[in-house]
Design an enzyme around this catalytic site. Sequence first.
Site, mmCIF file in Angstrom:
data_model
loop_
_atom_site.group_PDB
_atom_site.id
_atom_site.type_symbol
_atom_site.label_atom_id
_atom_site.label_comp_id
_atom_site.label_asym_id
_atom_site.label_seq_id
_atom_site.Cartn_x
_atom_site.Cartn_y
_atom_site.Cartn_z
ATOM 1 N N SER A 143 147.169 88.688 51.895
ATOM 2 C CA SER A 143 147.306 87.385 51.229
ATOM 3 C C SER A 143 148.416 87.488 50.189
ATOM 4 C CB SER A 143 145.998 87.019 50.527
ATOM 5 O OG SER A 143 146.184 85.888 49.685
ATOM 6 N N TYR A 156 139.232 89.351 44.760
ATOM 7 C CA TYR A 156 139.909 89.089 46.036
ATOM 8 C C TYR A 156 141.370 89.519 45.949
ATOM 9 C CZ TYR A 156 141.752 86.403 50.020
ATOM 10 O OH TYR A 156 142.378 86.018 51.179
HETATM 11 P P1 NAP Z 1 137.515 81.943 58.577
HETATM 12 O O1 NAP Z 1 137.992 80.878 59.495
HETATM 13 O O2 NAP Z 1 136.360 81.675 57.672
HETATM 14 O O3 NAP Z 1 137.210 83.227 59.475
HETATM 15 C C1 NAP Z 1 136.676 84.375 58.927
HETATM 16 C C2 NAP Z 1 136.260 85.279 60.068
HETATM 17 O O4 NAP Z 1 135.893 86.546 59.551
HETATM 18 C C3 NAP Z 1 135.049 84.735 60.818
HETATM 19 O O5 NAP Z 1 135.157 85.076 62.190
HETATM 20 C C4 NAP Z 1 133.913 85.524 60.183
HETATM 21 O O6 NAP Z 1 132.783 85.632 61.024
HETATM 22 C C5 NAP Z 1 134.590 86.880 60.023
HETATM 23 N N1 NAP Z 1 133.954 87.780 59.079
HETATM 24 C C6 NAP Z 1 133.677 87.577 57.779
HETATM 25 N N2 NAP Z 1 133.096 88.662 57.262
HETATM 26 C C7 NAP Z 1 133.028 89.578 58.270
HETATM 27 C C8 NAP Z 1 132.530 90.894 58.371
HETATM 28 N N3 NAP Z 1 131.979 91.504 57.319
HETATM 29 N N4 NAP Z 1 132.614 91.543 59.561
HETATM 30 C C9 NAP Z 1 133.158 90.921 60.639
HETATM 31 N N5 NAP Z 1 133.638 89.674 60.604
HETATM 32 C C10 NAP Z 1 133.563 89.019 59.436
HETATM 33 O O7 NAP Z 1 138.660 82.460 57.596
HETATM 34 P P2 NAP Z 1 140.254 82.573 57.680
HETATM 35 O O8 NAP Z 1 140.788 81.655 56.677
HETATM 36 O O9 NAP Z 1 140.746 82.527 59.072
HETATM 37 O O10 NAP Z 1 140.438 84.051 57.079
HETATM 38 C C11 NAP Z 1 140.798 85.168 57.849
HETATM 39 C C12 NAP Z 1 141.544 86.148 56.974
HETATM 40 O O11 NAP Z 1 142.693 85.513 56.412
HETATM 41 C C13 NAP Z 1 140.756 86.716 55.797
HETATM 42 O O12 NAP Z 1 141.002 88.095 55.670
HETATM 43 C C14 NAP Z 1 141.338 85.986 54.598
HETATM 44 O O13 NAP Z 1 141.266 86.747 53.412
HETATM 45 C C15 NAP Z 1 142.761 85.814 55.048
HETATM 46 N N6 NAP Z 1 143.485 84.730 54.362
HETATM 47 C C16 NAP Z 1 143.049 83.434 54.458
HETATM 48 C C17 NAP Z 1 143.754 82.445 53.773
HETATM 49 C C18 NAP Z 1 143.338 80.997 53.822
HETATM 50 O O14 NAP Z 1 143.881 80.187 53.023
HETATM 51 N N7 NAP Z 1 142.447 80.587 54.726
HETATM 52 C C19 NAP Z 1 144.864 82.785 53.007
HETATM 53 C C20 NAP Z 1 145.283 84.099 52.941
HETATM 54 C C21 NAP Z 1 144.583 85.071 53.629
HETATM 55 P P3 NAP Z 1 131.273 85.426 60.441
HETATM 56 O O15 NAP Z 1 131.198 83.981 60.068
HETATM 57 O O16 NAP Z 1 130.416 85.784 61.566
HETATM 58 O O17 NAP Z 1 131.130 86.340 59.271
#
Ligand code: NAP
Length: 245
Positions: A143, A156
């Site tokens: 991030s 975070y």
């Molecule tokens: P998302 O749509 O909420 O997806 C998160 C995924 O991670 C889901 O499949 C969730 O499954 C899984 N997950 C969470 N905890 C887990 C664990 N302990 N073991 C295995 N799977 C797990 O979120 P997203 O926004 O795509 O985020 C994905 C990544 O991008 C993260 O690392 C986040 O920090 C990063 N990111 C996001 C943003 C943003 O603005 N969205 C910005 C920068 C970086 P379950 O529901 O089954 O747990």
Amino acid sequence: MGELDGRVAVVTGSSSGIGEATARRLAALGANVVVNSATSVEAGEEVAASLPTESVYVQADISDEAQGQRLIDATVARFGHLDVLVNNAGWTTVVPHHDLDGLTDEILRRTFEVNVFGTWWLTRAAMPHLRASDHGNVVTITSIAGIRPTGSSVAYAMSKAALNHLTVLLAKSCGPVRVNAVAPGLVDTPWTTDWTTLHEAVAAINPVKRSATPDDCAEAVLALVRNRYITGQVLVVDGGTTVVT
Ligand code: NAP
């Protein structure tokens, strides 16, 4: 023939958001993908079933070392090898940065358990298989919070900074396996659905005038997977947010 025919990729947290988009892009190029989530089993199974390759779903919470090992073991048992690890699964909860008491030890611990320990354990478990591949590489979703003093909590941001540095350290030590990171700004996923004000603020200030889509991030992951000579890089995918802030 797809460019990634025969390759095997594990994408953690691929039941939704950036992970799902990445799984779809990898499979569209021919890779067999292991789709994973911790609790969203049905959603993960649906993603795997909808992919055009021999993709499978494996439930595992990466913050549990044994479950992470089982994810890698199941992958190798099913496909015989592993070429790509996308460390996408992450966890956060919003705590204003000035609220030092609000950032409880429990929140700090959970953030690091998933984001840092989970990613570390999984990468370590995958590395012998990645070393055995001619195409072994890791892409971790970090991030811009790991680069700038921003993000949903101090914990975070600290965890993502740790992952950015881990990326460079592993690239140095684990070659020829390539190790890179994609560092998104704000992305429109289920994670940020309620963050309307922030989406509006980003759209108002950044040069591209919008938040990222999951596919914007997946495209960047694909670029790092496909290129054979990039390693140790943290690729910022933020529509220029950090250029203007
Ligand atoms: P998302 O749509 O909420 O997806 C998160 C995924 O991670 C889901 O499949 C969730 O499954 C899984 N997950 C969470 N905890 C887990 C664990 N302990 N073991 C295995 N799977 C797990 O979120 P997203 O926004 O795509 O985020 C994905 C990544 O991008 C993260 O690392 C986040 O920090 C990063 N990111 C996001 C943003 C943003 O603005 N969205 C910005 C920068 C970086 P379950 O529901 O089954 O747990």
